[in-house]
Structures are given as structure tokens and as C-alpha cells.
Enzyme design. Structure first.
Site: not given
Ligand code: BV8
Ligand code: ZN
Length: 234
Positions: A91, A94, A109, A201, A203
Site C-alpha cells: 500500500q 515509497d 496505491h 504489526n 499493535e
Molecule cells: C476504493 C495513497 C472503490 C497513497 C491511500 C466511505 C467513503 C469513501 C470511501 C470509502 C468509505 N468507506 C470505505 C471506503 C473505501 C475507501 C476506504 O477504505 N476508506 C476508509 C478510510 C474507510 N477505500 C478507497 O477509497 C479505495 N478505493 O475503494 O475504490 C471503487 C470501486 C469501483 C470503482 C472505483 C472505485 C482506495 C484507497 C486508497 C487510498 N490511498 N494511499 C498515499 O498517500 O500514501 S490509503 C493509505 O492509507 C495507504 O496507502 C494505506 O492503504 C492506508 C492505510 O494506511 P496504513 O498503511 O495501514 O498505515 P497506517 O498509518 O494506517 O497504519 C500503520 C500501521 O503500522 C499501524 O497499525 C501501526 O501500529 C503499525 N506500525 C507503526 N510502526 C510500526 C508498525 N508496524 C510494525 N513496525 C513498526 N515499526
């Protein structure tokens, strides 16, 4: 674990955290006081192009200042030595998996180091800033945007990912909160297809209950340990 041939790895921002790149849902998950979900949308690009381009220009600059960590390197080693099918579905936008030496990587993504032309759809490698940057090399229009999948846009190569998940023997999710779909649903698809499922992960994620096993700790420690264990099993 059973006889393992096909491995699918899903990575998120957490695997790059120890390299110094901000995650989304930590305290630094804001940009100019706004949530990523507000900035990373086609509407925001239309309404405030400079803000969105600046968000990605800054992250593209940050990329040049960081290095892959032990988690990326362990995955790259596995990619280079695993005889069966393996795909790192990330996802992350980078290039740290690639810089660590991984080759079987799919950026579902998009990528910071790629540009997409809003006018003609051309995609291609891009470095530097987009603000004040070049015009599209294919159609000549001033319509380049980050080659990033915004919220509401379809992630790249979903058919390929879903087809592989139906054949996976092992699905490993590393460093993702399980907050965003469709990536957050991959574990269910893999499990239904009979794969073993493992989460590494810092957490428990929103989807931890779907995994056969969750290990809590930093990717730089958990990923090398898991790779060694996998290879030792033969
Ligand atoms: C789609 C872009 C359908 C690049 C990203 C309501 C309204 C609108 C939309 C929706 C909705 N409900 C659901 C949706 C769909 C939506 C969605 O899921 N929304 C969520 C918020 C509810 N999804 C979409 O829109 C997707 N597209 O559904 O299309 C469609 C169907 C037909 C036709 C057309 C379309 C597209 C989603 C992509 C969005 N782009 N990124 C960028 O800017 O980077 S999302 C972005 O956040 C990331 O790419 C990643 O996917 C996402 C989550 O991030 P994570 O990678 O998980 O990072 P996060 O910070 O959240 O967590 C980090 C984790 O690591 C933590 O758990 C932490 O504990 C852990 N961690 C931290 N340090 C460490 C560690 N683990 C290990 N070691 C460490 N040291
Ligand atoms: Zn163009």
C-alpha cells in the site's frame, strides 16, 4: 505450517516507519491540520491542486533522505531466494522495497516516483517537484498529477491480486492498520481460500481477529525473525 508454495505479503506504512517515513494514523497522520482522507481525493486535487501536489512533493523529497530498514531487507532477501510464487503487495508509495532489492513488488496505491497525466492517462517515472514542474511528455498538457490512488479511486491490478489470493498458501500482513479497503479485506479472501494468515504489526490492527496468528512488535525485528523461521522450515 503446511507445505508452502505461494506467498502473498501485504505491507503498509508501518514497515517504513523505522526508516523515518511517517505513517498515516500516528500523530503525524495529519497534513496542514487535515486528515489524509481529505487530501488524498480527486475532489481535493480539483479544489486545491497546490495543496495536494505540495503534500506529495514534500513526501517525494523525504524519500531521498531515508533508507530501507531490516524489515525491507529481509523481505527482499526472501523475494530473491523463494523458489515458489511470491508477491509483495504494498500500500506504500515509497520505493524502499525496491531499494532493498525486492523485485516482485506491486504498488496497489501507486508510487511517489511516478506521474499520471490527468489529460491523456500516460504514466511514467517522475522525480523532483510537481509544483512548477514539467508538462506531460506525451500530450504536452500541464496536467500531471501524482500517480497515487486517491480515496474513491480503484487500486491498481486488483484482478491480479485477487487471483493470487485465491491460490495463496500463506498470507502475511506487515505494518498496516487494516483501516482501508480493499486491502484490509485481503486476509479474509486468503483465509477463505485456505491460506495460513499471519499479521506482524506494532499493535493489533482492525482486522487482527481474521488472522490465524498476530505477532506484536517492530517490523525490523519481526520480519527478519519470520523469514528465518520460514526458511528453517524448508
Ligand atoms: C476504493 C495513497 C472503490 C497513497 C491511500 C466511505 C467513503 C469513501 C470511501 C470509502 C468509505 N468507506 C470505505 C471506503 C473505501 C475507501 C476506504 O477504505 N476508506 C476508509 C478510510 C474507510 N477505500 C478507497 O477509497 C479505495 N478505493 O475503494 O475504490 C471503487 C470501486 C469501483 C470503482 C472505483 C472505485 C482506495 C484507497 C486508497 C487510498 N490511498 N494511499 C498515499 O498517500 O500514501 S490509503 C493509505 O492509507 C495507504 O496507502 C494505506 O492503504 C492506508 C492505510 O494506511 P496504513 O498503511 O495501514 O498505515 P497506517 O498509518 O494506517 O497504519 C500503520 C500501521 O503500522 C499501524 O497499525 C501501526 O501500529 C503499525 N506500525 C507503526 N510502526 C510500526 C508498525 N508496524 C510494525 N513496525 C513498526 N515499526
Ligand atoms: Zn498527457
Amino acid at each position: 505450517m503446511a507445505d508452502i508454495q505461494t506467498i502473498v505479503v501485504l505491507t503498509g506504512a508501518g514497515i517504513s516507519a523505522e526508516s523515518g517515513l511517517a505513517t498515516f494514523r500516528g500523530p503525524e497522520g495529519l497534513w496542514e491540520g487535515r486528515r489524509v482522507e481529505e487530501i488524498c481525493t480527486p475532489e481535493a486535487l480539483f479544489a486545491d491542486r497546490e495543496l495536494v501536489l505540495d503534500f506529495y512533493d514534500q513526501r517525494r523529497r523525504a524519500l531521498a533522505t531515508v533508507e530501507p530498514n531490516a524489515g525491507h531487507r529481509a523481505l527482499a532477501w526472501l523475494d530473491q531466494h523463494w523458489p515458489g510464487e511470491l508477491l509483495i503487495v504494498t500500500q506504500n508509495v515509497d520505493d524502499l522495497h525496491e531499494r532493498a532489492g525486492a523485485q516482485r513488488v506491486l504498488h496497489m496505491h501507486g508510487e511517489l516516483l511516478s506521474a499520471l497525466c490527468s489529460a491523456c492517462g500516460a504514466r511514467g517515472g517522475f522525480a523532483g517537484d510537481m509544483i512548477g514542474g514539467p508538462r506531460c511528455a506525451v500530450c504536452g498538457q500541464d496536467a500531471l498529477r501524482p500517480d497515487i490512488v486517491f480515496f474513491g479511486e480503484m487500486p491498481y491490478e486488483m484482478e491480479r491480486i485477487e487471483a493470487l489470493l485465491t491460490r495463496a498458501d500463506l498470507f502475511v500482513s506487515i505494518g498496516t492498520s487494516g483501516a482501508v479497503y480493499p486491502a484490509a479485506g485481503f486476509v479474509q479472501g486468503a483465509r477463505q481460500a485456505g491460506a495460513d494468515t499471519l499479521e506482524l504489526n506494532l499493535e493489533p490492527s482492525a482486522g487482527s481477529h481474521h488472522f490465524h496468528e498476530t505477532r506484536i512488535g517492530p517490523a525490523s525485528v519481526l520480519v527478519p525473525a519470520w523469514v528465518e523461521e520460514l526458511i528453517a522450515e524448508g
